[in-house]
Design a protein around this motif. Structure first.
Motif, short mmCIF file in Angstrom:
data_model
loop_
_atom_site.label_atom_id
_atom_site.label_comp_id
_atom_site.label_asym_id
_atom_site.label_seq_id
_atom_site.Cartn_x
_atom_site.Cartn_y
_atom_site.Cartn_z
N ILE A 114 0.78 -0.96 0.04
CA ILE A 114 -0.14 0.27 0.27
C ILE A 114 0.70 1.54 -0.05
O ILE A 114 1.92 1.24 0.66
N PHE B 291 -4.47 6.29 -0.51
CA PHE B 291 -3.71 4.70 0.23
C PHE B 291 -4.01 4.67 -1.25
O PHE B 291 -5.64 4.25 -1.21
N ARG B 292 -3.25 3.61 -2.00
CA ARG B 292 -3.27 3.08 -2.78
C ARG B 292 -2.82 1.75 -3.14
O ARG B 292 -1.36 1.91 -2.22
N PHE B 293 -2.86 0.41 -3.71
CA PHE B 293 -2.94 -0.73 -3.41
C PHE B 293 -1.98 -0.29 -4.74
O PHE B 293 -2.11 0.59 -6.12
#
Length: 89
Positions: free
Chosen positions: A37, A49-51
């Motif tokens: 993440i 927040f991003r994968f």
């Protein structure tokens, strides 16, 4: 397999509203049982927040020194601040 993202990389991603956005990777969270993440700070100072799978690399960081100059989380205050006696709420 995509190149792993580094702190300071300029990336593109999609907001939850579906609108495209861009920002700089400022923090990386790695856990064993889920994808990495990343915390991204956008140009307007919002953070997301991003994968790893949701990011697209626009520009890689040029050096580790550039990544060291990134803004970090604000540190907690050394001592708590209390309002003076009789102060309005």
């Amino acid at each position: 397999m995509k190149r792993p993202f580094a702190l300071g990389d300029f990336v593109a991603f999609q907001l939850t509203s579906g609108r495209a956005s861009r920002g700089v990777v400022i923090h990386k969270i790695m856990e064993k049982r889920q994808p990495t993440i990343f915390l991204i700070e956008c140009e307007d100072r919002r953070r997301a927040f991003r994968f790893e799978t949701e990011l697209t690399l626009l520009a890689a960081v040029e050096s580790d020194e550039a990544a060291a100059n990134l803004p970090r989380f604000e540190s907690p205050m050394a001592s708590p601040v209390f309002a003076s006696v009789g102060a309005d709420d």
